[in-house]
Structure formats: structure tokens, C-alpha cells
Design an enzyme around this catalytic site. Structure first.
Site, mmCIF file in Angstrom:
data_model
loop_
_atom_site.group_PDB
_atom_site.id
_atom_site.type_symbol
_atom_site.label_atom_id
_atom_site.label_comp_id
_atom_site.label_asym_id
_atom_site.label_seq_id
_atom_site.Cartn_x
_atom_site.Cartn_y
_atom_site.Cartn_z
ATOM 1 N N ASP A 157 42.881 -11.267 -10.260
ATOM 2 C CA ASP A 157 44.131 -11.531 -11.057
ATOM 3 C C ASP A 157 45.114 -11.787 -9.961
ATOM 4 O O ASP A 157 45.189 -11.119 -8.949
ATOM 5 C CB ASP A 157 44.363 -10.511 -11.925
ATOM 6 N N ASP A 203 42.191 -15.751 -18.455
ATOM 7 C CA ASP A 203 42.783 -15.138 -19.082
ATOM 8 C C ASP A 203 43.900 -15.772 -20.193
ATOM 9 O O ASP A 203 43.910 -15.535 -21.231
ATOM 10 C CB ASP A 203 43.709 -13.757 -18.532
#
Length: 189
Positions: free
Chosen positions: A123, A141
Site C-alpha cells: 500500500d 483497493d
């Protein structure tokens, strides 16, 4: 059922491929250019790039040392369900096809990370204001979130349309019964 080369496939496969490639490429760039937990401002404090590894799922949901494997299995199951949903989609239902493609692509992107990296999903997109930060996320995401929202909207619209059709059918049936009863009462002396 959609054909592999029908109108749904023309949307589904390119979207899945583009999102998965974009996710892999951006994560590789993040891994090669960012220092873990060291925010790099892009648009002031509102948008930063911060490399973190997420061993859990959305919003940092963590289920212990076996999270990686649990989420791999759950993702595989979700992909099977999404594939069946895609197969049941009417040809030409492009909003539903796009929604399913986005969710599938995002799920695949994060699944690839879970398979490749024991440390967790990469991330790096960090948005917020000062200490009020959204959980760090990635391209996969964004695809899952956008696709899930679109899919919920499409399914809600389908449900509303189905209820409207049922109400119309009930109204027609009630009208036929009332008309028959009225006609029957007029025949009586």
C-alpha cells in the site's frame, strides 16, 4: 450467459487487464522508490505516498499469523462468486460488467501481492489531513471500492426495477379480478 467474445467480454477483460497491470506497475515503483513509513508529499499533506505493507485486509483487518492464507482463500472464493455473477450477466449490461471487472481486478491485484510477498500487500497512497488519515491503499483497493459501489448501485437499481415490475403485475392482476367481479355483479338481476 455472456459469450467469451460478446459485448461483456469486450469490457470485462480489458478492464481487468488494465487494472491488474496498473496495480503491479505502481506497486513496483513504490517498492523501488519509497522508503517504508516515510511519507513523501505529492499534494501537500492531503496526498502523500507512504510505503506500508498490509498483512490484513481492508482498513487493516488482521486475523493473526495466518491472515495471509485466510485472505488468499477468501479472495479465491470471492473471485469464484464474481465469475458466476459475471457469467449470469445479460449481454450488453455494461455497468454491471464494469463493476464486476473492477472488483475482480482489484481482488486479483491484492491476491498477487499475497502470493508474492510474505510481508503483505503493498500500500502506498496516503490521503488525509494532518493526523486524520484514511488507511493507506493502492490501485487495487481503489478498483475494489469503486467496483463494489457501482455493483451495489446496479444491483439496487435491478432490485427497484424488479419490485416495480412485481407491483405492476399485481396491479394488473388486481384490476382483472376487480373487472371480473364488477362484470359478474352487473349480470345479476
Amino acid at each position: 450467459m455472456p459469450r467469451s467474445n460478446g459485448p461483456n467480454a469486450v469490457v470485462f477483460w480489458p478492464v481487468v487487464a488494465a487494472i491488474v497491470v496498473a496495480d503491479i506497475v505502481t506497486k513496483m515503483i513504490a517498492l523501488n522508490t519509497l522508503v517504508p513509513f516515510s511519507p513523501q508529499q505529492v499534494a501537500g499533506d492531503a496526498l502523500r505516498l507512504t510505503l506500508v505493507r498490509n498483512q490484513g485486509a481492508a482498513f487493516g483487518l488482521y486475523l493473526g499469523e495466518y491472515s495471509r492464507y485466510i485472505f488468499m482463500v477468501l479472495t479465491a472464493g470471492a473471485l469464484v462468486i464474481l465469475w458466476r455473477l459475471y457469467q449470469s450477466t445479460r449481454d450488453g449490461d455494461l455497468p454491471r460488467t464494469l463493476a464486476i471487472a473492477l472488483v475482480c481486478a482489484g481482488a486479483l491485484g491484492n491476491l498477487i501481492d499475497r502470493i508474492r510477498y510474505h510481508e503483505g500487500v503493498v500500500d502506498f497512497i496516503d490521503v488525509g489531513f494532518r493526523d486524520m488519515r484514511w488507511p493507506t491503499f493502492n490501485v487495487a483497493d481503489m478498483a475494489v471500492s469503486t467496483g463494489a459501489f457501482l455493483l451495489a448501485w446496479v444491483l439496487w437499481g435491478d432490485d427497484r426495477a424488479e419490485r416495480a415490475r412485481a407491483a405492476d403485475a399485481a396491479s394488473v392482476a388486481a384490476g382483472s379480478t376487480t373487472a371480473g367481479a364488477t362484470a359478474g355483479s352487473q349480470d345479476a338481476p
